[in-house]
Design a protein around this motif. Structure first.
Motif, PDB file in Angstrom:
ATOM      1  N   PHE A   1       1.847  14.460   7.410  1.00  0.00           N
ATOM      2  CA  PHE A   1       2.873  13.631   6.770  1.00  0.00           C
ATOM      3  C   PHE A   1       3.526  12.710   7.787  1.00  0.00           C
ATOM      4  O   PHE A   1       3.828  11.545   7.497  1.00  0.00           O
ATOM      5  N   SER A   2       3.736  13.198   8.998  1.00  0.00           N
ATOM      6  CA  SER A   2       4.334  12.362  10.044  1.00  0.00           C
ATOM      7  C   SER A   2       3.483  11.137  10.321  1.00  0.00           C
ATOM      8  O   SER A   2       4.004  10.031  10.519  1.00  0.00           O
ATOM      9  N   THR A   3       2.157  11.315  10.314  1.00  0.00           N
ATOM     10  CA  THR A   3       1.264  10.186  10.557  1.00  0.00           C
ATOM     11  C   THR A   3       1.331   9.177   9.421  1.00  0.00           C
ATOM     12  O   THR A   3       1.291   7.961   9.650  1.00  0.00           O
ATOM     13  N   ALA A   4       1.440   9.670   8.188  1.00  0.00           N
ATOM     14  CA  ALA A   4       1.562   8.761   7.044  1.00  0.00           C
ATOM     15  C   ALA A   4       2.822   7.911   7.167  1.00  0.00           C
ATOM     16  O   ALA A   4       2.800   6.695   6.931  1.00  0.00           O
ATOM     17  N   LEU A   5       3.920   8.538   7.543  1.00  0.00           N
ATOM     18  CA  LEU A   5       5.175   7.797   7.702  1.00  0.00           C
ATOM     19  C   LEU A   5       5.076   6.768   8.822  1.00  0.00           C
ATOM     20  O   LEU A   5       5.523   5.615   8.674  1.00  0.00           O
ATOM     21  N   GLU A   6       4.502   7.174   9.940  1.00  0.00           N
ATOM     22  CA  GLU A   6       4.395   6.261  11.085  1.00  0.00           C
ATOM     23  C   GLU A   6       3.412   5.131  10.796  1.00  0.00           C
ATOM     24  O   GLU A   6       3.650   3.981  11.175  1.00  0.00           O
ATOM     25  N   ALA A   7       2.305   5.439  10.121  1.00  0.00           N
ATOM     26  CA  ALA A   7       1.340   4.390   9.769  1.00  0.00           C
ATOM     27  C   ALA A   7       1.981   3.370   8.839  1.00  0.00           C
ATOM     28  O   ALA A   7       1.797   2.149   9.004  1.00  0.00           O
ATOM     29  N   ALA A   8       2.745   3.846   7.852  1.00  0.00           N
ATOM     30  CA  ALA A   8       3.422   2.924   6.937  1.00  0.00           C
ATOM     31  C   ALA A   8       4.426   2.057   7.690  1.00  0.00           C
ATOM     32  O   ALA A   8       4.535   0.843   7.440  1.00  0.00           O
ATOM     33  N   LEU A   9       5.160   2.662   8.619  1.00  0.00           N
ATOM     34  CA  LEU A   9       6.137   1.899   9.405  1.00  0.00           C
ATOM     35  C   LEU A   9       5.453   0.820  10.225  1.00  0.00           C
ATOM     36  O   LEU A   9       5.919  -0.333  10.286  1.00  0.00           O
TER      37      LEU A   9
ATOM     38  N   ALA B   1       0.853  -1.183   0.000  1.00  0.00           N
ATOM     39  CA  ALA B   1       0.000   0.000   0.000  1.00  0.00           C
ATOM     40  C   ALA B   1       0.887   1.230   0.000  1.00  0.00           C
ATOM     41  O   ALA B   1       2.056   1.183   0.406  1.00  0.00           O
ATOM     42  N   VAL B   2       0.328   2.336  -0.461  1.00  0.00           N
ATOM     43  CA  VAL B   2       0.979   3.635  -0.374  1.00  0.00           C
ATOM     44  C   VAL B   2       0.232   4.445   0.680  1.00  0.00           C
ATOM     45  O   VAL B   2      -0.996   4.548   0.631  1.00  0.00           O
ATOM     46  N   VAL B   3       0.962   4.986   1.651  1.00  0.00           N
ATOM     47  CA  VAL B   3       0.355   5.796   2.705  1.00  0.00           C
ATOM     48  C   VAL B   3       0.882   7.218   2.551  1.00  0.00           C
ATOM     49  O   VAL B   3       2.094   7.437   2.549  1.00  0.00           O
ATOM     50  N   SER B   4      -0.024   8.171   2.402  1.00  0.00           N
ATOM     51  CA  SER B   4       0.407   9.526   2.068  1.00  0.00           C
ATOM     52  C   SER B   4      -0.322  10.563   2.905  1.00  0.00           C
ATOM     53  O   SER B   4      -1.485  10.398   3.273  1.00  0.00           O
TER      54      SER B   4
ATOM     55  N   LEU C   1      -4.513  11.269  14.946  1.00  0.00           N
ATOM     56  CA  LEU C   1      -4.675  10.557  13.678  1.00  0.00           C
ATOM     57  C   LEU C   1      -3.946   9.226  13.644  1.00  0.00           C
ATOM     58  O   LEU C   1      -4.349   8.309  12.924  1.00  0.00           O
ATOM     59  N   ILE C   2      -2.868   9.093  14.411  1.00  0.00           N
ATOM     60  CA  ILE C   2      -2.141   7.832  14.374  1.00  0.00           C
ATOM     61  C   ILE C   2      -2.919   6.713  15.068  1.00  0.00           C
ATOM     62  O   ILE C   2      -2.696   5.524  14.786  1.00  0.00           O
ATOM     63  N   VAL C   3      -3.876   7.064  15.924  1.00  0.00           N
ATOM     64  CA  VAL C   3      -4.587   6.034  16.692  1.00  0.00           C
ATOM     65  C   VAL C   3      -5.395   5.102  15.787  1.00  0.00           C
ATOM     66  O   VAL C   3      -5.309   3.868  15.940  1.00  0.00           O
ATOM     67  N   PRO C   4      -6.196   5.597  14.818  1.00  0.00           N
ATOM     68  CA  PRO C   4      -6.860   4.651  13.917  1.00  0.00           C
ATOM     69  C   PRO C   4      -5.876   3.780  13.145  1.00  0.00           C
ATOM     70  O   PRO C   4      -6.161   2.594  12.890  1.00  0.00           O
ATOM     71  N   ALA C   5      -4.717   4.334  12.790  1.00  0.00           N
ATOM     72  CA  ALA C   5      -3.699   3.539  12.090  1.00  0.00           C
ATOM     73  C   ALA C   5      -3.123   2.459  12.996  1.00  0.00           C
ATOM     74  O   ALA C   5      -2.831   1.345  12.550  1.00  0.00           O
ATOM     75  N   GLN C   6      -2.959   2.762  14.284  1.00  0.00           N
ATOM     76  CA  GLN C   6      -2.496   1.755  15.237  1.00  0.00           C
ATOM     77  C   GLN C   6      -3.526   0.637  15.366  1.00  0.00           C
ATOM     78  O   GLN C   6      -3.173  -0.558  15.372  1.00  0.00           O
ATOM     79  N   LEU C   7      -4.793   1.009  15.492  1.00  0.00           N
ATOM     80  CA  LEU C   7      -5.855   0.009  15.602  1.00  0.00           C
ATOM     81  C   LEU C   7      -5.910  -0.867  14.356  1.00  0.00           C
ATOM     82  O   LEU C   7      -6.080  -2.091  14.448  1.00  0.00           O
ATOM     83  N   LEU C   8      -5.757  -0.245  13.192  1.00  0.00           N
ATOM     84  CA  LEU C   8      -5.767  -0.991  11.937  1.00  0.00           C
ATOM     85  C   LEU C   8      -4.598  -1.965  11.882  1.00  0.00           C
ATOM     86  O   LEU C   8      -4.759  -3.128  11.493  1.00  0.00           O
ATOM     87  N   THR C   9      -3.414  -1.506  12.274  1.00  0.00           N
ATOM     88  CA  THR C   9      -2.231  -2.369  12.255  1.00  0.00           C
ATOM     89  C   THR C   9      -2.426  -3.583  13.145  1.00  0.00           C
ATOM     90  O   THR C   9      -2.151  -4.725  12.744  1.00  0.00           O
TER      91      THR C   9
END
Length: 347
Positions: free
Chosen positions: A216-224, A207-210, A315-323
């Motif tokens: 932008f910081s959240t996109a980088l952290e979500a991708a990581l 996936a591409v996270v942008s 914003l990073i919290v939904p990405a953490q839950l998804l991960t």
């Protein structure tokens, strides 16, 4: 993996309390930060991994709201090349969750030797990094047992928001103090979107996270996080970098995940990017962005309703839950990704 809970999920839920403690402990240090920063003109962030993604947030925040030029350091200039750089007038901010990563400790010492004043941002009370800095912002996340950083990451962002306030950012501290409650509300009713998006991502190899600006910081952290715990080939790209060619990689097997605050100057462009991806026939998913982004996406996870400058903390919290959910859906243990530990030493 068949269990329905994980340490990572429990630590995600601990973030509101960790943020409250951190803000209570660090907000009184804004005066000391202002005094330390008075003799400096620009900020140099020293970090790796998730901490480097936090530094991206700090860099945007200071440049947009505190009038300070902020850049990310290349630690190998200090540790591998041993070069001397004139850092007079520089505030070096070293970020490390443990405070024990030798490369970061050594680079901060190098920066001080080159004339910089130093601040440490760490969850490691009494760590070498905290002890060596002119001023330490010690976060109060508590012990973090899962390898993927969650509460240590969001408390780092909170510490950097306090840093911005200390360095003169014309922002409302009350908006920062409202962050824990907003995240608590999100965690209390995350909805079904996380499970649905995990199902959609389970068959794809990448996936591409942008995101753009603060997000932008959240996109980088979500991708990581997706790379670390789900072994997904996730690319974290800025909005502009994605448009300059790599957008060609987005297709049915490589969806786009776009991140934005619910308001702010970068939201219209992010929604336009979602429409462009969708018109090319590729799946596009959103994190945050309110109704503006959701209307342009196939599926969007709501983010907490926060102003743009604090939004990355939520914003990073939904990405953490998804991960966490996707890792379990794929049969992986999100608490202990293969090949990773809590402290990474770089030779």
């Amino acid at each position: 993996m068949t269990t329905t809970t994980s340490v990572m999920r429990a630590e995600i839920a601990e973030q509101p309390a960790a943020l409250r403690r951190t803000l209570q402990d660090l907000t009184p240090l804004t005066g000391a930060l202002g005094e330390l920063g008075r003799s400096t003109r620009q900020v140099l962030f020293i970090a790796r991994g998730s901490s480097d993604n936090a530094a991206v947030y700090g860099s945007y925040l200071l440049q947009a709201h505190a009038g300070r030029l902020a850049t990310l350091a290349s630690p190998s200039i200090a540790t591998t090349y041993g070069s001397k750089v004139d850092l007079d007038g520089v505030l070096a901010v070293a970020i490390s969750q443990s405070g024990r990563t030798e490369e970061i400790v050594d680079t901060m010492a190098w920066a001080a030797d080159c004339g910089a004043r130093t601040v440490a941002v760490t969850n490691g009370q009494g760590s070498p990094l905290a002890e060596a800095a002119d001023l330490a912002l010690v976060t109060s996340a508590g012990d973090e047992l899962a390898v993927p950083a969650t509460k240590t990451y969001t408390t780092q962002l909170a510490a950097l928001a306090v840093l911005a306030l200390g360095l003169g950012a014309d922002l409302d501290p009350g908006e920062l103090n409202a962050v824990p409650d907003a995240i608590e509300e999100l965690l209390a009713a995350p909805g079904d979107g996380v499970d649905e998006l995990a199902e959609r991502l389970a068959p794809v190899p990448g996936a591409v996270v942008s995101g753009r600006g603060m997000a932008f910081s959240t996109a980088l952290e979500a991708a990581l996080k997706l790379k670390e715990a789900c072994y997904l080939h996730a690319m974290g790209l800025s909005y502009a970098d994605l448009l300059h060619g790599p957008i060609a990689v987005v297709d049915q097997d490589t969806p786009a995940i776009l991140v934005a605050a619910n308001s702010g100057p970068t939201l219209p462009g992010t929604a336009a990017l979602a429409e462009r991806v969708s018109s090319a026939g590729a799946p596009v998913y959103g994190i945050g962005g309110g109704a503006t982004l959701a209307s342009a996406c196939d599926l969007a996870l709501p983010g907490p309703d926060m102003p743009e400058w604090t939004a990355p903390i939520g914003l990073i919290v939904p990405a953490q839950l998804l991960t966490e959910r996707l890792a379990r859906r794929l049969g992986y243990n999100p608490d202990a990704p293969r090949g990773l530990g809590k402290v990474t030493q770089t030779s």
